[in-house]
Write a protein that holds these residues in place. Structure first.
Motif, short mmCIF file in Angstrom:
data_model
loop_
_atom_site.label_atom_id
_atom_site.label_comp_id
_atom_site.label_asym_id
_atom_site.label_seq_id
_atom_site.Cartn_x
_atom_site.Cartn_y
_atom_site.Cartn_z
N LYS A 183 0.83 -1.21 0.00
CA LYS A 183 0.00 0.00 0.00
C LYS A 183 0.86 1.26 0.00
N LYS A 184 2.05 1.15 0.56
CA LYS A 184 2.97 2.29 0.62
C LYS A 184 3.65 2.53 -0.73
N GLY A 185 3.48 1.58 -1.66
CA GLY A 185 4.06 1.75 -2.99
C GLY A 185 5.29 0.91 -3.26
N TYR A 186 5.66 0.04 -2.31
CA TYR A 186 6.81 -0.82 -2.51
C TYR A 186 6.45 -1.98 -3.46
N GLN A 187 7.45 -2.51 -4.15
CA GLN A 187 7.25 -3.68 -5.00
C GLN A 187 7.54 -4.92 -4.16
N ILE A 188 6.51 -5.74 -3.93
CA ILE A 188 6.59 -6.86 -2.99
C ILE A 188 6.45 -8.20 -3.71
N THR A 189 7.34 -9.13 -3.39
CA THR A 189 7.17 -10.53 -3.79
C THR A 189 7.30 -11.38 -2.53
N GLY A 190 6.90 -12.64 -2.65
CA GLY A 190 6.97 -13.50 -1.47
C GLY A 190 6.90 -14.96 -1.82
N SER A 191 7.21 -15.78 -0.81
CA SER A 191 7.18 -17.24 -0.99
C SER A 191 6.80 -17.89 0.33
N ASP A 192 6.32 -19.12 0.23
CA ASP A 192 6.01 -19.93 1.41
C ASP A 192 5.75 -21.35 0.96
N ASP A 193 5.82 -22.29 1.91
CA ASP A 193 5.54 -23.68 1.53
C ASP A 193 4.05 -24.00 1.66
N VAL A 194 3.34 -23.25 2.51
CA VAL A 194 1.89 -23.38 2.63
C VAL A 194 1.34 -22.09 3.22
N LEU A 215 -3.64 -11.86 0.77
CA LEU A 215 -2.54 -11.70 -0.18
C LEU A 215 -3.05 -11.71 -1.62
N ASP A 216 -4.00 -12.59 -1.91
CA ASP A 216 -4.56 -12.69 -3.25
C ASP A 216 -5.27 -11.40 -3.65
N LYS A 217 -5.95 -10.77 -2.70
CA LYS A 217 -6.68 -9.52 -2.95
C LYS A 217 -5.74 -8.43 -3.48
N TYR A 218 -4.51 -8.42 -2.99
CA TYR A 218 -3.56 -7.38 -3.39
C TYR A 218 -2.54 -7.87 -4.42
N GLY A 219 -2.79 -9.04 -4.99
CA GLY A 219 -1.89 -9.57 -6.02
C GLY A 219 -0.55 -10.01 -5.48
N LEU A 220 -0.50 -10.37 -4.20
CA LEU A 220 0.76 -10.74 -3.56
C LEU A 220 0.87 -12.24 -3.27
N LEU A 221 -0.14 -13.02 -3.61
CA LEU A 221 -0.10 -14.46 -3.35
C LEU A 221 0.88 -15.11 -4.33
N PRO A 222 1.85 -15.88 -3.82
CA PRO A 222 2.80 -16.54 -4.74
C PRO A 222 2.06 -17.42 -5.74
N ALA A 223 2.54 -17.43 -6.98
CA ALA A 223 1.90 -18.21 -8.03
C ALA A 223 1.97 -19.70 -7.73
N GLU A 224 3.01 -20.11 -7.04
CA GLU A 224 3.13 -21.52 -6.64
C GLU A 224 3.80 -21.60 -5.27
N MET A 225 3.43 -22.63 -4.52
CA MET A 225 3.98 -22.82 -3.18
C MET A 225 5.36 -23.47 -3.28
N GLY A 226 6.16 -23.24 -2.26
CA GLY A 226 7.49 -23.84 -2.20
C GLY A 226 8.57 -22.78 -2.31
N TRP A 227 9.81 -23.23 -2.11
CA TRP A 227 10.96 -22.31 -2.12
C TRP A 227 11.70 -22.43 -3.44
N ASN A 228 12.15 -21.32 -3.96
CA ASN A 228 12.86 -21.31 -5.25
C ASN A 228 13.93 -20.23 -5.20
N GLU A 229 15.18 -20.64 -5.21
CA GLU A 229 16.27 -19.67 -5.09
C GLU A 229 16.32 -18.68 -6.25
N ASN A 230 15.64 -19.01 -7.37
CA ASN A 230 15.62 -18.10 -8.52
C ASN A 230 14.80 -16.84 -8.26
N ARG A 231 14.02 -16.86 -7.17
CA ARG A 231 13.28 -15.65 -6.80
C ARG A 231 14.22 -14.58 -6.23
#
Length: 450
Positions: free
Chosen positions: A22-33, A42-58
């Motif tokens: 909401k402050k204008g930062y560009q946010i990404t995230g990850s989680d296993d569940v 998170l989904d409401k604000y477009g912040l829900l990870p597209a897939e669960m799990g950890w990925n070092e490429n993020r």
């Protein structure tokens, strides 16, 4: 700013992610569940990870910072990649400090009452349309998120708990905020898995006082003998203000604050002491005692803190977050004192690591003595998940020093027993930091025989 959250689904983590978005930062995230309500928020604000799990490429050098949640492990591949690339890694309390270091920081600490005190302060500030940022440990009515961070607000109200900051930062969270105004509501041993002795635990509050900024203010519960001693013995250059239980009276199940006879939506000695702490904080923000009383009259409590599930002329049903011995005892005594002519049926689910530790269990001795009917429930799955040895009914009765106490480890049998009781002129108090193996408490309340 580009920030990545490792373990974004945590209660505080997902709320901070939304606040920064909401402050204008560009946010990404990850989680296993990720569970509800974090998933939908998170989904409401477009912040829900597209897939669960950890990925070092993020993780890449394009990131300005990584915020690491307590749920992640020290061998998390995304964490290891961030460390390898030299990206700045924060725990969420560290980042809250970064967001508030140019503001007046009010930090609410203590073993119990933190959420309620914080909630009361937010309620009063909101009542008078004050501009403030906040971090609180429960969802509050009228507040969309549990975290708010802005450029403009001159003050931030922070609920500061004593648990660890992150997997790679073993400092208690409330040590990192550097309070200008600090509150300690009381000390009662908890988190035995981190602080194995009472002395280990109390020392964290001593250190918390040391983190208060020079010429800052400590507001503390002087009714707590150990806390009173710690506060009085501190030599840091701060102002100290003690508080206790304010003058009040109870009439027909309603608590009135004296001398103005302000009717309150909360009750019990602990809530009244919480109210006094909140009042002293608000006075630091130039809200007078009379103005505070006017605003607090419409405060109905924080979620799961003596929350009314149903109420009629014969029976009230409450749910409460109480789980430690001191919280359990205080909550039972509060309901019993409020309704002296009603029987009290009190049920606690032991769910935390501390409460399922056999050595710690004896700390519950006498905690349910004021209940007319005392019931302890432990879901057997809790022992399995924590790889701990299950208790027998005798273990629990001996630890609570209450041979009449009823013990259940099967949710269906517990429900059947609760429904077998007569609730005419009786209150039911359900206490847990868990969920009673999925009990629908409103449905249960509707089925209780009167």
């Amino acid at each position: 700013m580009r920030i990545h959250f490792i373990a974004i689904g945590g209660s505080a983590m997902h709320n901070l992610a939304i606040a920064l978005h909401k402050k204008g930062y560009q946010i990404t995230g990850s989680d296993d569940v990720i569970f509800e309500p974090a998933k939908s928020r998170l989904d409401k604000y477009g912040l829900l990870p597209a897939e669960m799990g950890w990925n070092e490429n993020r993780i890449s050098t394009d990131l300005d910072a990584v915020i690491l949640g307590m749920h992640a492990r020290i061998d998390n591949p995304e964490l290891l990649k961030a460390q390898e690339l030299g990206i700045k890694i924060y725990s969420y309390p560290e980042y809250i400090y970064e967001q508030s270091k140019d503001k007046l920081r009010v930090v609410i600490g203590g073993s119990h009452g933190k959420t309620t005190i914080t909630s009361m302060i937010l309620h009063v500030l909101n009542y008078y349309n004050r501009d403030f940022d906040y971090l609180v440990g429960a969802q509050l009515a009228g507040f969309e998120t549990m975290v708010k961070v802005t450029e403009e607000a001159p003050i931030m109200i922070i609920e500061g708990d004593e648990y660890l900051s992150s997997p790679i930062d073993r400092r208690p969270k409330f040590h990192l905020y550097k309070a200008n105004v600090a509150v300690i509501s009381g000390i009662a041993w908890d988190h035995i898995n981190v602080f194995p002795t009472y002395a280990d635990y109390t020392s964290q509050f001593d250190k918390f006082i040391d983190t208060i900024t020079e010429n800052g203010t400590l507001i503390y519960c002087q009714v707590d003998a150990d806390l009173n001693e710690i506060a009085q013995n501190s030599t840091v250059k701060i102002r100290k203000i003690g508080y206790g239980i304010p003058a009040h009276e109870i009439i027909n199940g309603i608590t009135y604050l004296l001398p103005e006879k302000t009717a309150l939506g909360v009750f019990g000695d602990h809530n009244l002491m919480n109210l006094n702490a909140a009042k002293l904080v608000c006075e630091e923000s130039k809200i007078s005692a009379a103005e505070f009383d006017t605003a607090i009259a419409s405060f109905t409590g924080a979620a799961k803190r003596l929350e009314v599930i149903s109420a009629d002329e014969f029976t009230n049903v409450y749910k409460d977050f109480a789980h430690s011995p001191s919280k359990l005892k205080a909550t039972i005594e509060a309901v019993k004192a409020q309704f002296t002519d009603r029987k009290l049926i009190a049920c606690i689910e032991l769910h935390t690591f501390s409460s399922l530790n056999k050595d710690f269990l004896k700390e519950y001795a006498g905690a349910m003595d004021k209940a007319d009917e005392a019931i302890v429930f432990i879901d057997l799955k809790s022992f399995e998940q924590k790889r701990m040895e299950p208790f027998s009914e005798n273990d629990v009765q001996e630890a609570f020093a209450n041979p009449k106490l009823k013990f259940f480890n099967d949710a269906d049998k517990l429900k059947a027993y609760l429904l077998s009781l007569n609730y005419k002129n009786a209150n039911l108090l359900m206490m847990s930091s868990g969920n009673y193996a999925g009990f629908d408490l409103p449905e249960l309340a509707a089925e209780l025989p009167r």
